[in-house]
Motif scaffolding. Structure first.
Motif: not given
Length: 199
Positions: A16, A27, A29, A51
């Motif tokens: 990711i 952005w 997690i 995300v």
């Protein structure tokens, strides 16, 4: 329209990061992985990976992701192809390599107002954008634990894994993190919430 909602083969946190670190957006997690990143260890199995992106930057994310992925709007229990239109109210987007491959990751679209994050279930609960992300030693951004726990606690149905995550995180929460989570829960649930007594 796809209906295989359990067909998951989630990417790793590293994968990711490799995808999103080259996209010029904010952005991080989220979900159970965010809590594990904060603890610097994996505490349980994760069936998916989330995300967070901001609503105003969604089309930048779309333009980068559509080169290699297929994106589906998840709304009202149904999945439909996202074809690049601006999503005003959709909060979740599921992503896979093609229309038959397992789901790889989920995008959670976050609302902001005047450079502050706003909680989707109670807009009066907010934090400045520069406060809501933390980073691992490797520089991977993740959602602050108290905000992630609010999302888990504030759901209409708190799942067993959410309660387990809360109990796992509780010993490591700082006093100010506990206080913020407690006050936010009391604001959303004036009649009280089962987690408040632990905070």
């Amino acid at each position: 329209m796809r209906t295989d909602i359990s067909n998951w083969m989630p990417l790793t946190v590293t994968e990711i990061n490799n995808i999103f670190s080259v996209i010029p957006i904010r952005w991080c997690i989220a979900g159970g992985w965010a809590l594990d990143l904060h603890l610097r260890k994996q505490t349980r199995e994760h069936s998916d990976i989330d995300v967070i992106i901001t609503r105003e930057e969604q089309l930048i994310a779309y333009q980068h992701l559509i080169r290699d992925w297929i994106l589906y709007r998840a709304e009202d229990g149904k999945l439909s192809l996202w074809e690049g239109e601006y999503l005003n109210s959709t909060n979740d987007v599921w992503v896979s390599k093609n229309d038959e491959s397992p789901w790889a990751f989920q995008l959670m679209i976050m609302d902001t107002e005047e450079n502050s994050w706003t909680y989707k279930r109670d807009k009066s609960i907010r934090r400045p954008m520069d406060e809501i992300f933390l980073r691992t030693d490797e520089g991977i951004p993740y959602l602050r634990p108290e905000i992630q726990l609010l999302h888990k606690a504030g759901s209409s149905q708190v799942r067993e894994k959410d309660y387990i995550d809360f109990q796992t995180m509780l010993p490591s929460l700082l006093s100010q993190e506990k206080a913020w989570l407690k006050s936010s829960l009391m604001r959303q649930f004036p009649e009280s919430h089962a987690w408040v007594e632990f905070l």
